[in-house]
Motif scaffolding. Structure first.
Motif, PDB file in Angstrom:
ATOM      1  N   MET A 235       0.537  -1.209   0.174  1.00 31.50           N
ATOM      2  CA  MET A 235       0.069   0.194  -0.122  1.00 31.50           C
ATOM      3  C   MET A 235       0.920   1.091   0.046  1.00 31.50           C
ATOM      4  SD  MET A 235      -3.243  -0.749   2.256  1.00 31.50           S
ATOM      5  CE  MET A 235      -2.625  -1.617   3.743  1.00 31.50           C
ATOM      6  N   ALA A 236       1.863   1.217   0.740  1.00 30.05           N
ATOM      7  CA  ALA A 236       2.938   2.372   0.728  1.00 30.05           C
ATOM      8  C   ALA A 236       3.433   2.703  -0.346  1.00 30.05           C
ATOM      9  CB  ALA A 236       3.516   2.249   2.018  1.00 30.05           C
ATOM     10  N   VAL A 260       6.038  -3.121 -12.108  1.00 31.60           N
ATOM     11  CA  VAL A 260       5.111  -2.395 -12.199  1.00 31.60           C
ATOM     12  C   VAL A 260       3.825  -3.212 -12.150  1.00 31.60           C
ATOM     13  CG1 VAL A 260       3.439  -1.096 -14.078  1.00 31.60           C
ATOM     14  CG2 VAL A 260       6.026  -1.007 -14.014  1.00 31.60           C
ATOM     15  N   LEU A 261       3.134  -2.973 -11.231  1.00 29.48           N
ATOM     16  CA  LEU A 261       2.016  -3.851 -10.757  1.00 29.48           C
ATOM     17  C   LEU A 261       0.960  -3.646 -11.758  1.00 29.48           C
ATOM     18  CD1 LEU A 261       1.832  -4.079  -6.860  1.00 29.48           C
ATOM     19  CD2 LEU A 261       3.057  -5.145  -8.343  1.00 29.48           C
ATOM     20  N   GLU A 271      -9.106  -2.712 -14.342  1.00 29.68           N
ATOM     21  CA  GLU A 271      -7.678  -2.851 -14.379  1.00 29.68           C
ATOM     22  C   GLU A 271      -7.059  -1.748 -14.762  1.00 29.68           C
ATOM     23  OE1 GLU A 271      -4.699  -5.329 -17.442  1.00 29.68           O
ATOM     24  OE2 GLU A 271      -6.783  -5.831 -17.455  1.00 29.68           O
ATOM     25  N   HIS A 272      -5.801  -1.374 -14.032  1.00 26.59           N
ATOM     26  CA  HIS A 272      -4.940  -0.555 -14.337  1.00 26.59           C
ATOM     27  C   HIS A 272      -3.596  -0.764 -13.794  1.00 26.59           C
ATOM     28  CE1 HIS A 272      -6.825   0.308 -10.246  1.00 26.59           C
ATOM     29  NE2 HIS A 272      -5.716   0.977 -10.015  1.00 26.59           N
ATOM     30  N   GLN A 273      -2.503  -0.089 -14.543  1.00 28.20           N
ATOM     31  CA  GLN A 273      -1.098  -0.342 -13.739  1.00 28.20           C
ATOM     32  C   GLN A 273      -0.861   0.842 -12.967  1.00 28.20           C
ATOM     33  OE1 GLN A 273       0.328  -0.470 -17.959  1.00 28.20           O
ATOM     34  NE2 GLN A 273       1.039  -2.617 -17.589  1.00 28.20           N
ATOM     35  N   VAL A 274       0.365   0.387 -12.281  1.00 33.98           N
ATOM     36  CA  VAL A 274       0.803   1.331 -11.303  1.00 33.98           C
ATOM     37  C   VAL A 274       2.273   1.102 -10.906  1.00 33.98           C
ATOM     38  CG1 VAL A 274      -0.130   0.033  -9.169  1.00 33.98           C
ATOM     39  CG2 VAL A 274       0.439   2.240  -8.699  1.00 33.98           C
ATOM     40  N   TRP A 275       3.074   2.329 -10.945  1.00 32.57           N
ATOM     41  CA  TRP A 275       4.429   2.097 -10.639  1.00 32.57           C
ATOM     42  C   TRP A 275       4.850   2.582  -9.280  1.00 32.57           C
ATOM     43  CZ3 TRP A 275       2.587   2.304 -15.170  1.00 32.57           C
ATOM     44  CH2 TRP A 275       3.531   1.812 -16.368  1.00 32.57           C
ATOM     45  N   PRO A 276       5.852   1.989  -8.663  1.00 29.88           N
ATOM     46  CA  PRO A 276       6.463   2.311  -7.094  1.00 29.88           C
ATOM     47  C   PRO A 276       6.997   3.726  -7.096  1.00 29.88           C
ATOM     48  CG  PRO A 276       7.970   0.981  -8.417  1.00 29.88           C
ATOM     49  CD  PRO A 276       6.924   1.206  -9.227  1.00 29.88           C
ATOM     50  N   PHE A 277       6.566   4.223  -5.787  1.00 28.81           N
ATOM     51  CA  PHE A 277       7.197   5.645  -5.750  1.00 28.81           C
ATOM     52  C   PHE A 277       7.201   5.583  -3.937  1.00 28.81           C
ATOM     53  CE2 PHE A 277       4.914   6.648  -9.602  1.00 28.81           C
ATOM     54  CZ  PHE A 277       5.812   7.193 -10.328  1.00 28.81           C
ATOM     55  N   HIS A 278       8.171   5.198  -3.482  1.00 27.23           N
ATOM     56  CA  HIS A 278       9.465   5.257  -4.074  1.00 27.23           C
ATOM     57  C   HIS A 278      10.048   3.829  -4.259  1.00 27.23           C
ATOM     58  CE1 HIS A 278      10.213   9.189  -1.917  1.00 27.23           C
ATOM     59  NE2 HIS A 278       9.620   8.614  -0.918  1.00 27.23           N
ATOM     60  N   PRO A 279      10.610   3.575  -5.600  1.00 25.54           N
ATOM     61  CA  PRO A 279      11.169   2.307  -5.838  1.00 25.54           C
ATOM     62  C   PRO A 279      12.099   1.368  -4.800  1.00 25.54           C
ATOM     63  CG  PRO A 279      11.291   3.903  -7.903  1.00 25.54           C
ATOM     64  CD  PRO A 279      11.104   4.486  -6.482  1.00 25.54           C
ATOM     65  N   GLU A 284      13.417  -2.403   0.685  1.00 26.82           N
ATOM     66  CA  GLU A 284      13.325  -2.208   2.078  1.00 26.82           C
ATOM     67  C   GLU A 284      12.119  -2.912   2.836  1.00 26.82           C
ATOM     68  OE1 GLU A 284      13.234   1.796   4.831  1.00 26.82           O
ATOM     69  OE2 GLU A 284      13.720   1.929   2.898  1.00 26.82           O
ATOM     70  N   PHE A 285      11.267  -3.053   2.125  1.00 26.89           N
ATOM     71  CA  PHE A 285       9.953  -3.808   2.587  1.00 26.89           C
ATOM     72  C   PHE A 285       9.886  -5.015   2.241  1.00 26.89           C
ATOM     73  CE2 PHE A 285       7.725   0.772   2.381  1.00 26.89           C
ATOM     74  CZ  PHE A 285       8.110   1.218   3.609  1.00 26.89           C
TER      75      PHE A 285
END
Length: 387
Positions: A235-236, A260-261, A271-279, A284-285
């Protein structure tokens, strides 16, 4: 088109769909006729009529169609009861109706909602949307009607909206739900409808309380369960809705992929795509391990034949409260959105990743977007001055 021709066309289409009801023209009135449960013998049916007491006009035919779809839905769900139809009088003008008519109007609206061809493409999402985004506000409307607050009219709809706190999400959503009901009943909405419903987003008193990156990392470290740590991390890092954690393709979460999820089509907004911020939070997680073993997420019921998206989302929120987290799941989503604003991601792109409209995005994050745009204008002006 003559009424008789239009009626034949409607009944032919009903036959093609396998619906065993027809609209019947008798004298100056319209009725329903078809196989209906016997009033005295349980489990049996026979050809019977429902008297609609609707004039045989073009408008009356539209109303009869709405009622037929509702009766058909009740029959399909085995919920048909004759006492529901002892007096049928759906409101077309929006001026006067009794509470029983409010109930019937809601039933008619529910039928139209679920028989909409677009809704049928995502049954689970439709059930969640109806349960979470429409039903609570329609029940409030019905409750106020029972309390003698007035008949089904624009005044009662406004009274229902006014029962929610100003600038709250509930008030805004009630405006959407009740507006849709009014349009279904062909009740004309006033020009100030949206203003009366009020906008929503981050409440003015809350927008400064969103967690910063350091606080998010600290909150992550407080979670004792490794499965819920991964849920929190998703989520973060990706700004996902609560339920989207469990309905996303996680196969790209490996060091050899683009990370990219893909949020799956059976979610709230499709449906949609989402990028990580912060990669860097992927490592780290510990999110890389989900690319190989997605079953490391919390073990909760996700089969949409047994649960709903709303129930899955509620389970996540309950777990946050159980851990006494200093933030909510949606705080993580809002923080992700604001992060994209600060780094300069176009609003249209960010909105698409979040699975909502640009209008919703702009309204919700107006404060940060305005500040960003003003800062860009100031920076450009200072650069020109230095030349």
């Amino acid at each position: 088109m003559a009424l008789s021709n239009q009626l034949n066309k409607i009944n032919t289409e009903l036959s093609r769909r396998g619906v065993r009801l027809r609209i019947e023209h008798r004298g100056d009135l319209l009725n329903l006729r078809g196989h209906l449960p016997c009033k005295k013998e349980t489990g049996k049916s026979k050809i019977q009529r429902i008297s609609l007491k609707i004039q045989a006009t073009q408008e009356g035919l539209k109303e009869a169609q709405k009622i037929l779809e509702l009766v058909h839905l009740e029959l399909e769900r085995k919920q048909f009861k004759w006492n529901h139809w002892s007096t049928v009088s759906l409101n077309r003008e929006g001026n006067t109706t009794s509470n029983s008519d409010v109930v019937q109007a809601i039933k008619s609206f529910e039928s139209a909602f679920f028989t909409n061809p677009q809704r049928k493409q995502s049954p689970s999402g439709s059930r969640t949307t109806w349960t979470a985004a429409y039903l609570p506000y329609l029940r409030r409307l019905q409750k106020l009607s029972l309390q003698g607050k007035g008949q089904l009219s624009i005044e009662l709809l406004k009274e229902t909206i006014a029962s929610y706190e100003e600038n709250s999400r509930s008030r805004q959503q009630s405006g959407i739900a009740l507006g849709a009901l009014a349009r279904h009943l062909e009740i004309s909405l006033p020009k100030d409808w949206k203003a009366h419903a009020g906008g929503y987003g981050l409440h003015k008193a809350n927008f400064r309380k969103l967690p910063n990156d350091e606080q998010i990392v600290q909150a992550f470290s407080r979670i004792p369960n490794p499965r819920w740590k991964l849920a929190f991390g998703l989520m973060a890092t990706y700004g996902l809705r609560n339920h989207e954690i469990f309905y996303s393709d996680l196969s790209t979460l490996s060091k050899n992929c683009d990370q990219v999820l893909r949020v799956l089509p059976n979610t709230k907004t499709g449906e949609h795509q989402v990028w990580p911020f912060h990669p860097e939070w992927i490592e780290e997680f510990g999110l890389y391990q989900l690319g190989i073993k997605p079953n490391l997420l919390p073990l909760i019921e996700t089969d949409l034949k047994k649960t709903t998206l709303q129930q899955v989302g509620r389970r996540v929120a309950e777990q946050f409260r159980r851990y006494s987290m200093p933030l909510t799941p949606y705080d993580l989503r809002h923080a992700w959105a604001i992060r994209t604003i600060h780094i300069g991601l176009p609003d249209t792109v960010a909105a698409r990743m979040m699975g909502h409209s640009v209008a919703i995005h702009t309204r919700t994050y107006h404060h940060w977007i305005t500040k960003r745009d003003q800062q860009q204008a100031v920076d450009a002006a200072l650069a020109r001055a230095r030349q």
